[in-house]
Design a protein around this motif. Structure first.
Motif, mmCIF file in Angstrom:
data_model
loop_
_atom_site.group_PDB
_atom_site.id
_atom_site.type_symbol
_atom_site.label_atom_id
_atom_site.label_comp_id
_atom_site.label_asym_id
_atom_site.label_seq_id
_atom_site.Cartn_x
_atom_site.Cartn_y
_atom_site.Cartn_z
ATOM 1 N N CYS A 146 -6.904 25.255 49.870
ATOM 2 C CA CYS A 146 -8.263 25.116 50.404
ATOM 3 C C CYS A 146 -8.995 26.447 50.523
ATOM 4 N N HIS B 17 -8.393 28.860 52.572
ATOM 5 C CA HIS B 17 -8.381 29.388 53.934
ATOM 6 C C HIS B 17 -7.590 30.703 54.009
ATOM 7 N N ASN C 190 -1.378 22.386 53.831
ATOM 8 C CA ASN C 190 -0.601 22.775 52.652
ATOM 9 C C ASN C 190 0.550 23.693 53.069
ATOM 10 N N CYS D 193 -0.541 25.750 56.251
ATOM 11 C CA CYS D 193 -1.931 26.175 56.402
ATOM 12 C C CYS D 193 -2.510 25.425 57.597
ATOM 13 N N CYS E 129 -4.412 30.468 51.585
ATOM 14 C CA CYS E 129 -4.098 29.115 51.147
ATOM 15 C C CYS E 129 -4.639 28.861 49.742
ATOM 16 N N ASN F 295 -5.443 24.935 58.285
ATOM 17 C CA ASN F 295 -6.692 24.253 57.946
ATOM 18 C C ASN F 295 -6.460 22.947 57.213
ATOM 19 N N CYS F 296 -5.565 22.966 56.184
ATOM 20 C CA CYS F 296 -5.400 21.751 55.380
ATOM 21 C C CYS F 296 -3.987 21.207 55.366
HETATM 22 ZN ZN LIG Z 1 -5.314 25.203 53.287
#
Ligand SMILES: [Zn+2]
Length: 407
Positions: free
Chosen positions: A355, A357, A339, A334, A352, A336-337
């Motif tokens: 988070c 996303h 993961n 991911c 995701c 964004n985070c």
């Molecule tokens: Zn994420």
């Protein structure tokens, strides 16, 4: 380090132009190419023999002496310009050098084929290393032993001409290719944003800034038609004149598609190196992927190798750097985070669970590429591997994806 100092870069660029030899000139050219093929094979023969007897390479010097001998035996060989002959002996000795290098690599345990230089079935180009050609005016190029040939100079060649090659294509069209040495100015970044580019199967490329670029419709159409013509050739009886005609049509379209594709890639790469200060791409193994039959077609069509090469050679003067990153879960992560989750090839959106996303799969991958540290620690000087096209091509993570898709 090279002789031009720390931050100068010398590179070779080629410029291709259509030329229009007359019927008589075409006869001359064809005849010379036939003779060139003959002499190439004779030289190779001699070099092989010499190697068998002595275990040594037949040097360029030896070869040029042997050419003199051959000319006495067969005066027709004198019809070929001496520069062209020298280029032929150079090619053979280069072929040998490469052969010995590969043999050495093989001994060290690398998996390469030694690949002894091969005999030529035909020669369809003549190369003049330094002399033997000159521009008469903007519309004519004079080729020694051939005469003045009309040329379309749609743009002027830059730099210093190192070699000039006249080439016959299977469609019957003739081209002249100049290989020029260009000295670059000192590198100066254009100060723009960085970008990550994901090379995809669906869209041609996806950018970390959210852009997705498709290859143009006319190109896709031509490619479709190419498949159709390919099928037509295979349906015609071998050796028939129908098959020959179909093959000719196919060759002609091939050249057209090549030109259209180059055009698209030129425009795209030019725009991109002008819009970003750094372009990050994944180091992939295209060759590995090429061995995957089902995908070989779409991959060669998309011609990423060519695209990346273009980015490389256009980047410098536009103040942009091209940097490779190792493929590391670019699709699974991911952006964004961080993961990680498994993604099948069918899932076009990254959702995701960690988070929340949500993003287009390829854009998400491009963002991950952008945030990955480059492989070679970027360096403005041209000698760093990051600004040179990788010889071994690219594509691991995509291959992983493909393997996933198959299971
Ligand atoms: Zn994420």
């Amino acid at each position: 380090m090279h002789k031009y100092g720390a931050c100068h870069k010398v590179r070779m660029l080629s410029f291709k132009y259509r030329v229009y030899p007359s019927k008589k000139q075409v006869l001359h050219l064809n005849r010379q190419m036939k003779l060139a093929k003959e002499i190439y094979n004779l030289l190779l023969d001699k070099a092989k023999e010499y190697y068998k007897e002595t275990g040594k390479t037949f040097s360029k010097f030896d070869m040029n002496n042997y050419i003199k001998e051959l000319k006495l035996q067969k005066p027709e060989f004198s019809e070929i310009h001496s520069q062209v002959l020298q280029n032929i002996s150079k090619r053979i000795s280069d072929g040998y050098k490469a052969f010995f290098r590969r043999v050495k690599e093989k001994k060290k345990g690398k998996s390469v084929k030694a690949g002894f230089p091969r005999y030529k079935k035909f020669v369809c180009s003549l190369t003049y290393p330094q002399f033997g050609f000159k521009f008469k005016d903007q519309r004519h190029v004079y080729i020694s032993r051939i005469g003045s040939v009309p040329i379309i100079l749609h743009r002027l060649p830059k730099g210093k001409i190192k070699t000039c090659t006249i080439k016959k294509y299977r469609s019957g069209k003739w081209y002249m290719v100049f290989s020029n040495e260009i000295m670059e100015e000192e590198f100066k970044s254009n100060g723009k944003e960085e970008v990550g580019i994901d090379i995809g199967l669906k869209a041609f490329v996806a950018l970390s800034d959210g852009q997705k670029i498709e290859s143009p419709k006319f190109l896709r159409k031509s490619e479709e038609r190419l498949k159709l013509l390919q099928r037509r050739v295979s349906r015609k009886a071998k050796g028939s004149s129908n098959r020959r005609r179909a093959k000719f049509r196919l060759a002609r379209l091939h050249e057209k598609v090549d030109n259209q594709r180059s055009d698209f890639l030129h425009k795209l790469s030019k725009e991109q190196v002008g819009s970003f200060s750094k372009i990050k791409v994944e180091k992939l193994k295209i060759q590995n992927m090429m061995s995957n039959h089902r995908l070989a077609k779409s991959i060669s069509d998309a011609s990423w190798g060519k695209y990346i090469q273009m980015l490389h050679y256009k980047a410098w003067s536009a103040g942009c750097e091209v940097e490779y990153v190792a493929p590391e879960n670019t699709t699974k992560k991911c952006s964004n985070c961080g993961n990680k989750q498994d993604m099948t090839l069918l899932e076009r959106t990254y959702n995701c669970p960690s988070c929340g996303h949500t993003e287009d799969r390829d854009i998400n991958a491009a963002k991950n590429i952008k945030s990955t540290v480059g492989l070679t620690g970027s360096h403005a000087c041209g000698d760093s591997a990051s600004t040179r096209p990788a010889k071994d091509g690219q594509a691991v993570s995509l291959k992983q994806e493909l393997n996933e898709a198959r299971t």
